[in-house]
Design a protein around this motif. Structure first.
Motif, PDB file in Angstrom:
ATOM      1  N   GLN A   1      -4.676 -18.712 -62.215  1.00 12.90           N
ATOM      2  CA  GLN A   1      -5.596 -18.437 -61.118  1.00 12.90           C
ATOM      3  C   GLN A   1      -4.847 -18.691 -59.814  1.00 12.90           C
ATOM      4  O   GLN A   1      -3.757 -19.257 -59.822  1.00 12.90           O
ATOM      5  CB  GLN A   1      -6.879 -19.266 -61.243  1.00 12.90           C
ATOM      6  CG  GLN A   1      -6.691 -20.705 -61.684  1.00 12.90           C
ATOM      7  CD  GLN A   1      -6.543 -21.699 -60.549  1.00 12.90           C
ATOM      8  OE1 GLN A   1      -6.151 -21.350 -59.448  1.00 12.90           O
ATOM      9  NE2 GLN A   1      -6.830 -22.951 -60.838  1.00 12.90           N
ATOM     10  N   ASP A   2      -5.417 -18.268 -58.708  1.00 19.02           N
ATOM     11  CA  ASP A   2      -4.590 -18.214 -57.495  1.00 19.02           C
ATOM     12  C   ASP A   2      -4.294 -19.574 -56.881  1.00 19.02           C
ATOM     13  O   ASP A   2      -3.236 -19.767 -56.294  1.00 19.02           O
ATOM     14  CB  ASP A   2      -5.220 -17.283 -56.450  1.00 19.02           C
ATOM     15  CG  ASP A   2      -6.622 -17.686 -56.051  1.00 19.02           C
ATOM     16  OD1 ASP A   2      -6.853 -17.928 -54.862  1.00 19.02           O
ATOM     17  OD2 ASP A   2      -7.518 -17.734 -56.916  1.00 19.02           O
ATOM     18  N   PHE A   3      -5.192 -20.573 -56.996  1.00 22.41           N
ATOM     19  CA  PHE A   3      -4.890 -21.886 -56.432  1.00 22.41           C
ATOM     20  C   PHE A   3      -3.643 -22.477 -57.078  1.00 22.41           C
ATOM     21  O   PHE A   3      -2.814 -23.083 -56.398  1.00 22.41           O
ATOM     22  CB  PHE A   3      -6.074 -22.832 -56.646  1.00 22.41           C
ATOM     23  CG  PHE A   3      -7.058 -22.846 -55.498  1.00 22.41           C
ATOM     24  CD1 PHE A   3      -7.087 -21.836 -54.554  1.00 22.41           C
ATOM     25  CD2 PHE A   3      -7.971 -23.880 -55.368  1.00 22.41           C
ATOM     26  CE1 PHE A   3      -8.001 -21.847 -53.512  1.00 22.41           C
ATOM     27  CE2 PHE A   3      -8.883 -23.914 -54.329  1.00 22.41           C
ATOM     28  CZ  PHE A   3      -8.906 -22.898 -53.400  1.00 22.41           C
ATOM     29  N   THR A   4      -3.511 -22.321 -58.384  1.00 24.07           N
ATOM     30  CA  THR A   4      -2.322 -22.816 -59.077  1.00 24.07           C
ATOM     31  C   THR A   4      -1.267 -21.735 -59.240  1.00 24.07           C
ATOM     32  O   THR A   4      -0.081 -22.033 -59.385  1.00 24.07           O
ATOM     33  CB  THR A   4      -2.710 -23.357 -60.463  1.00 24.07           C
ATOM     34  OG1 THR A   4      -3.500 -22.371 -61.131  1.00 24.07           O
ATOM     35  CG2 THR A   4      -3.502 -24.644 -60.350  1.00 24.07           C
ATOM     36  N   GLY A   5      -1.694 -20.477 -59.216  1.00 24.22           N
ATOM     37  CA  GLY A   5      -0.761 -19.373 -59.402  1.00 24.22           C
ATOM     38  C   GLY A   5       0.136 -19.129 -58.208  1.00 24.22           C
ATOM     39  O   GLY A   5       1.327 -18.827 -58.367  1.00 24.22           O
TER      40      GLY A   5
ATOM     41  N   ILE B   1      -7.210 -13.617 -58.992  1.00 23.58           N
ATOM     42  CA  ILE B   1      -7.570 -14.279 -57.735  1.00 23.58           C
ATOM     43  C   ILE B   1      -9.069 -14.569 -57.763  1.00 23.58           C
ATOM     44  O   ILE B   1      -9.895 -13.656 -57.644  1.00 23.58           O
ATOM     45  CB  ILE B   1      -7.205 -13.399 -56.528  1.00 23.58           C
ATOM     46  CG1 ILE B   1      -5.696 -13.151 -56.492  1.00 23.58           C
ATOM     47  CG2 ILE B   1      -7.677 -14.056 -55.230  1.00 23.58           C
ATOM     48  CD1 ILE B   1      -5.244 -12.209 -55.385  1.00 23.58           C
ATOM     49  N   ASP B   2      -9.403 -15.849 -57.937  1.00 23.82           N
ATOM     50  CA  ASP B   2     -10.811 -16.208 -58.085  1.00 23.82           C
ATOM     51  C   ASP B   2     -11.201 -17.500 -57.371  1.00 23.82           C
ATOM     52  O   ASP B   2     -12.385 -17.827 -57.284  1.00 23.82           O
ATOM     53  CB  ASP B   2     -11.167 -16.344 -59.569  1.00 23.82           C
ATOM     54  CG  ASP B   2     -10.394 -17.463 -60.272  1.00 23.82           C
ATOM     55  OD1 ASP B   2      -9.537 -18.100 -59.632  1.00 23.82           O
ATOM     56  OD2 ASP B   2     -10.668 -17.707 -61.466  1.00 23.82           O
TER      57      ASP B   2
ATOM     58  N   LEU C   1      -1.973 -18.280 -75.720  1.00 22.74           N
ATOM     59  CA  LEU C   1      -1.652 -18.358 -74.298  1.00 22.74           C
ATOM     60  C   LEU C   1      -1.715 -19.791 -73.807  1.00 22.74           C
ATOM     61  O   LEU C   1      -2.283 -20.672 -74.454  1.00 22.74           O
ATOM     62  CB  LEU C   1      -2.626 -17.512 -73.477  1.00 22.74           C
ATOM     63  CG  LEU C   1      -4.069 -18.007 -73.374  1.00 22.74           C
ATOM     64  CD1 LEU C   1      -4.707 -17.544 -72.069  1.00 22.74           C
ATOM     65  CD2 LEU C   1      -4.902 -17.510 -74.541  1.00 22.74           C
ATOM     66  N   VAL C   2      -1.129 -20.002 -72.642  1.00 25.20           N
ATOM     67  CA  VAL C   2      -1.398 -21.176 -71.815  1.00 25.20           C
ATOM     68  C   VAL C   2      -1.794 -20.659 -70.439  1.00 25.20           C
ATOM     69  O   VAL C   2      -1.477 -19.523 -70.065  1.00 25.20           O
ATOM     70  CB  VAL C   2      -0.187 -22.130 -71.716  1.00 25.20           C
ATOM     71  CG1 VAL C   2       0.106 -22.770 -73.055  1.00 25.20           C
ATOM     72  CG2 VAL C   2       1.041 -21.420 -71.158  1.00 25.20           C
ATOM     73  N   GLY C   3      -2.508 -21.495 -69.699  1.00 22.34           N
ATOM     74  CA  GLY C   3      -2.962 -21.097 -68.376  1.00 22.34           C
ATOM     75  C   GLY C   3      -2.920 -22.257 -67.414  1.00 22.34           C
ATOM     76  O   GLY C   3      -2.992 -23.424 -67.818  1.00 22.34           O
ATOM     77  N   THR C   4      -2.806 -21.938 -66.133  1.00 19.61           N
ATOM     78  CA  THR C   4      -2.709 -22.985 -65.108  1.00 19.61           C
ATOM     79  C   THR C   4      -4.077 -23.418 -64.625  1.00 19.61           C
ATOM     80  O   THR C   4      -4.257 -23.760 -63.458  1.00 19.61           O
ATOM     81  CB  THR C   4      -1.876 -22.501 -63.912  1.00 19.61           C
ATOM     82  OG1 THR C   4      -2.481 -21.320 -63.375  1.00 19.61           O
ATOM     83  CG2 THR C   4      -0.454 -22.212 -64.317  1.00 19.61           C
ATOM     84  N   ASP C   5      -5.042 -23.401 -65.499  1.00 22.42           N
ATOM     85  CA  ASP C   5      -6.366 -23.928 -65.192  1.00 22.42           C
ATOM     86  C   ASP C   5      -6.826 -24.640 -66.455  1.00 22.42           C
ATOM     87  O   ASP C   5      -6.674 -24.118 -67.564  1.00 22.42           O
ATOM     88  CB  ASP C   5      -7.333 -22.810 -64.821  1.00 22.42           C
ATOM     89  CG  ASP C   5      -8.657 -23.350 -64.302  1.00 22.42           C
ATOM     90  OD1 ASP C   5      -8.869 -23.313 -63.075  1.00 22.42           O
ATOM     91  OD2 ASP C   5      -9.479 -23.812 -65.110  1.00 22.42           O
TER      92      ASP C   5
ATOM     93  N   GLY D   1      -5.017 -25.315 -71.153  1.00 19.96           N
ATOM     94  CA  GLY D   1      -4.520 -25.457 -69.793  1.00 19.96           C
ATOM     95  C   GLY D   1      -3.290 -26.337 -69.733  1.00 19.96           C
ATOM     96  O   GLY D   1      -3.175 -27.335 -70.443  1.00 19.96           O
ATOM     97  N   VAL D   2      -2.374 -25.950 -68.869  1.00 18.54           N
ATOM     98  CA  VAL D   2      -1.168 -26.734 -68.599  1.00 18.54           C
ATOM     99  C   VAL D   2      -0.965 -26.774 -67.097  1.00 18.54           C
ATOM    100  O   VAL D   2      -1.593 -26.035 -66.341  1.00 18.54           O
ATOM    101  CB  VAL D   2       0.083 -26.142 -69.288  1.00 18.54           C
ATOM    102  CG1 VAL D   2      -0.068 -26.159 -70.801  1.00 18.54           C
ATOM    103  CG2 VAL D   2       0.356 -24.718 -68.789  1.00 18.54           C
ATOM    104  N   GLY D   3      -0.092 -27.644 -66.656  1.00 16.43           N
ATOM    105  CA  GLY D   3       0.268 -27.661 -65.252  1.00 16.43           C
ATOM    106  C   GLY D   3       1.076 -26.438 -64.870  1.00 16.43           C
ATOM    107  O   GLY D   3       1.679 -25.776 -65.722  1.00 16.43           O
ATOM    108  N   GLY D   4       1.088 -26.134 -63.583  1.00 13.94           N
ATOM    109  CA  GLY D   4       1.800 -24.951 -63.119  1.00 13.94           C
ATOM    110  C   GLY D   4       3.267 -24.955 -63.472  1.00 13.94           C
ATOM    111  O   GLY D   4       3.833 -23.927 -63.863  1.00 13.94           O
TER     112      GLY D   4
END
Length: 926
Positions: free
Chosen positions: A84-88, A122-123, A203-207, A222-225
């Motif tokens: 997502q955009d805050f972490t992306g 982007i959310d 998958l993994v995701g930054t949220d 979820g994982v860290g960026g």
């Protein structure tokens, strides 16, 4: 290069196509393999497919298939990454700066490129500035585009500069709902030696709520960026095979109970049991009564109950959902055939897998509930909600004497407008109305978050309840800020087709944006008269939201009590206007003839909800709305996009080249000893990543606000801390900037303040850290239980690192944040069982020295020297879980490790042999 030691390749014929797959049913020890939980079978296939003789050995496969090594370390290679955009945005900033660093080391910048497919949605950037009007969506999206232009230009550059990287533009929905409704495949296809290879979608995701996709039978978390960035660049994720807790579901939900009530009960149970770092797998015949949207709601809150994931197996309900959401018939046939061939398919009556622990819930016992006022695991039966709030008010306001709660109840509690107000109430004039604002009043009612907006049953229930309320003549109280933020455009479409969108609007629940909004802290400002009244007398006012997070200071700085609730209960509380009213026994309000209207009078029946779903939910709806999901609005398409494979770093207060690789050498240095370090902050239990790195508003007088003003940014253009994560100068100043932070070094204060130990002066945490840096002093953090609970934001580790913190000593860590600390080169230590700062007598004004180590110790000696030269000496456990994590730590973090690896010729030769995965059409690796 893949090894096929076990000779397990099989073929599968589906819809006239031939597919190859790594067949776990061909492994030896089949009796043990078939007893594996569903999630471990997926990990087993991942090992089989990626066995390379280096990261994954044949012995790893044998150990997992037989579960003969309880603490076995494995390497997991996800098929894709979501952001997502805050972490992306900071992740792409890191990749851009890594390209600069590769050039400085004499390498090729193109080596910094995603190897696996990456989708960024982007959310997180839309804020609720406008609400309660038809213009709210237009106003909020226009402000979003204006505020975030520099960030969005940078992401557009990333689309062109990096391969395998797609961006879903703003205004399309929330990442987890878009993933559920469109991106996820359940079974994916790759190319291997000219064959079509079937693999589980992973998958993994930054949220942290990436785990929502577990509801579809897709393994992901979820994982860290920084960990996601390593995965994007082809690095396998090093992990210890988790324990798996089996959660048996039986029975069915009773009438009046929703999926939200169910997940709050599940969260309460699992938090009490303790599942941090574990997988939770749901099983049992009760799954057949549980729609997929309800499963996704339960999976979504895995971070809240502490698990890495909360997964459901593949069964007929998964296929039904794939068909409903517009996936093709051929693809659905492929999912079914592969799941059955791999024994990943669930049927009623199956014996349970061999779980490490088992917990059970009869869903017929679930009752309407909310959770709060500060933690999602603190479930409250709706019948007890008013009493619970009064207890909270009592304990938070006055510890002794005639309590605020007692006076509040004695003096009429939720007094009607025009009557004598209770003590402490403030008269407010707002939009041609006058009213008394009191303790317990609900000032924010938000239908928000992927947790619930992805669930048509609860969303339609909210719409039907609104329709019934309008027919009864009820109105929302004038002090309530209402909002509706769907997780995808599909939601608006089916609400309109059901004929209830107008009813929601009539109560002020107009669509304010397609994004996380209130749940992430983007609630926007309260109306000025209400905010002033709250601050003038320090009122304890409330928010009610259909989200997954209600940590203090997260939702709004003025709101001290935050409650999670189902969407229909959000509407109900907006009508009641207060948490102090018992919704089970007292009227929500009064009709035109002054007749009382109770919650049961307007609550929709299960049949009404089912009829509305049958009428509106069609595959064509999903297909039409996702057809152009990557196109974007006109303002997105018209952005000026920089060119080139190296980012030029134009002047910006949003995007700034970070300092992580400044002066980095090709070889690593031994870590310097930490001696005579000072404590920057001393914290209690349940410190969240919102405390450490808040995402919300920037106060003009905060260090971050002062910095932006110095850069010529007016306060009205500050945007949020989350949106500024591409600029380390803002984020380091925003670390520990939560207004509700309680630092025990300054017990008389609240917020981002600390004591500079040598001088005894009180100052901002940022200013103290900078002063310590000029004095060449290392720093530590002392904390209690569950340090780092909450969102998977790597800035909670990056910011701490940039402040100069070398070590964090806590009673326990939340999984993702512990990993993030290691990934940033910060050493996480835990007190021995039975010990903590209080037990050991640590005040935080000592100096701390740590025994030197060159290997991989399980514990180290800490010497805390008091001012009188006496010392407290204790052992602390090192919370570095795997050999690979030790590599990261010794390199100063994941990113320096990856950068050095990519710059190594031998590693590059190995990388060229790895499969190159791509979106949609994958090509054979060269």
């Amino acid at each position: 290069m893949r090894n096929n030691t076990y000779q397990v390749l099989s073929t599968l014929q589906v819809a006239g196509e031939t597919y190859t797959y790594f067949d776990i049913t061909k492994l030896p020890n089949q009796s043990q393999v078939q007893q594996l939980p569903f999630c471990l079978k997926i990990l087993l296939e991942n090992l089989l497919r990626n066995q390379d003789g280096e990261n994954i050995l044949a012995a790893d496969i044998k150990q997992l298939s037989t579960r003969s090594a309880p603490l076995q370390q494995i390497s997991f290679s996800p098929a894709r990454v979501v952001l997502q955009d805050f972490t992306g945005v900071p992740a792409i900033v890191d990749l851009a700066s890594m390209r600069d660093a590769v050039v400085n080391l004499g390498g090729d910048p193109k080596h910094i490129n995603p190897i696996v497919p990456v989708d960024l949605v982007i959310d997180h950037s839309v804020m609720v500035d406008a609400f309660g009007s038809d213009d709210a969506l237009r106003i909020n999206t226009a402000k979003e585009a204006e505020r975030n232009r520099e960030r969005y230009q940078f992401l557009r550059w990333g689309q062109t500069a990096f391969e395998n990287f797609r961006v879903v533009p703003p205004g399309r929905g929330i990442v987890h709902q878009v993933n559920l409704e469109y991106l996820a495949s359940v079974v994916a296809t790759q190319k291997m030696n000219g064959d079509q290879l079937l693999i589980p979608d992973t998958l993994v995701g930054t949220d942290s709520h990436t785990a929502m996709i577990n509801g579809l039978g897709v393994l992901g978390w979820g994982v860290g960026g920084i960990e996601a960035e390593a995965a994007m660049l082809g690095q396998p994720i090093s992990m210890v095979v988790p324990q798996v807790v089996g959660f048996e579901l039986t029975g069915t939900l009773p009438p009046g109970a929703t999926a939200t009530d169910l997940v709050l009960r599940v969260t309460e149970m699992l938090r009490a049991k303790g599942v941090v770092g574990k997988f939770v797998e749901f099983y049992g015949d009760g799954l057949s009564t549980l729609p997929l949207a309800d499963r996704a709601t339960i999976a979504n809150m895995a971070p809240e109950y502490g698990a890495t994931c909360g997964i459901f197996p593949i069964d007929q309900e998964v296929l039904n959902y794939l068909a409903l959401s517009g996936r093709s018939a051929d693809h659905i046939a492929k999912v079914e055939a592969y799941a059955k061939a791999q024994t990943l398919w669930r049927e009623d009556g199956q014996p349970p897998a061999q779980y490490d622990e088992i917990i059970a819930l009869d869903m017929s016992s679930v009752v309407p509930s909310i959770a709060g006022p500060k933690r999602p695991q603190d479930r409250i039966a709706l019948a007890d909600a008013a009493a619970s709030f009064n207890l909270h008010l009592n304990t938070s306001q006055e510890p002794t004497g005639n309590t605020a709660a007692e006076r509040f109840a004695d003096e009429g509690g939720h007094t009607a407008i025009g009557t004598e107000p209770p003590q402490g109430a403030v008269e407010v004039h707002h939009e041609d109305e006058s009213f008394w604002l009191k303790h317990g009043d609900v000032v924010i009612a938000a239908i928000t978050s992927c947790t619930n907006t992805s669930n048509p049953a609860v969303m339609l229930a909210a719409g039907l309840l609104a329709a019934n309320a309008n027919r009864k003549g009820l109105r929302v109280q004038p002090w309530v800020k209402t909002s509706l933020a769907p997780g995808s455009q599909v939601v608006t479409a089916y609400l309109e087709q059901a004929g209830v969108m107008g009813d929601l609007k009539a109560l002020g629940f107009d669509v304010v944006g397609y994004g996380c909004t209130t749940c992430i802290g983007n609630a926007g400002p309260l109306p000025e008269p209400i905010s002033k009244a709250v601050q003038d007398v320090d009122l304890t006012v409330c928010s009610v939201l259909s989200g997954n997070r209600n940590f203090e200071g997260r939702i709004h700085a003025d709101v001290k009590a935050n409650y999670l609730a189902s969407p229909p209960l959000v509407v109900a509380y907006a009508l009641a206007g207060t948490m102090a009213k018992d919704l089970m026994t007292e009227p929500l309000g009064y009709g035109p003839q002054n007749e009382p209207v109770f919650l049961q009078d307007i609550w929709p029946s299960p049949q009404d909800i089912a009829d509305a779903m049958s009428k509106t939910l069609k595959a064509e709806l999903y297909q039409s709305l996702y057809r152009d999901v990557f196109e974007g609005r006109e303002d997105w398409q018209n952005l000026d996009v920089p060119e080139g494979e190296i980012y030029a770093w134009p002047e910006s207060t949003y995007i700034k080249k970070p300092p992580y690789f400044d002066g980095m050498q090709a070889e690593i240095d031994k870590p310097a000893p930490v001696v005579n370090a000072h404590c920057l902050v001393k914290l209690g239990d349940s410190i969240t990543t919102d405390h450490i790195s808040p995402a919300g508003a920037i106060h003009p007088q905060s260090p971050a606000g002062k910095y932006l003003v110095e850069q010529g940014v007016p306060p009205e253009s500050f945007n949020s801390l989350g949106s500024r994560r591409g600029n380390h100068e803002v984020m380091i100043r925003g670390t520990f900037a939560n207004p509700r932070l309680k630092n025990q070094l300054v017990p008389e204060s609240e917020g981002s303040v600390t004591r500079h130990i040598p001088s005894g002066q009180t100052m901002s945490i940022y200013d103290a850290a900078m002063r310590y840096q000029t004095e060449d002093k290392d720093l530590i953090v002392l904390a209690g239980k569950e340090y780092g609970t909450g969102s998977s934001r790597d800035w909670a580790a990056k910011g701490v690192n940039l402040l100069g913190v070398k070590v964090v000593i806590a009673e326990s860590f939340e999984r993702i944040h512990r990993s993030n600390l290691v990934g940033c080169g910060v050493l996480p230590l835990s007190f021995k069982p039975g010990q903590n700062a209080q037990v050991l007598g640590l005040k935080g004004d000592e100096t701390f020295s740590f025994s030197r180590f060159c290997s991989r110790p399980s514990s180290i000696t800490v010497t805390a020297t008091r001012r009188d030269a006496s010392a407290i000496i204790f052992e602390a456990d090192v919370q570095i879980a795997t050999p690979k994590e030790w590599d990261y730590f010794y390199h100063g973090g994941i990113l320096p490790y990856v950068l050095r690896s990519l710059n190594n010729t031998a590693h590059r030769e190995q990388e060229e042999k790895a499969p190159q995965l791509q979106h949609e059409t994958e090509e054979e690796p060269s």
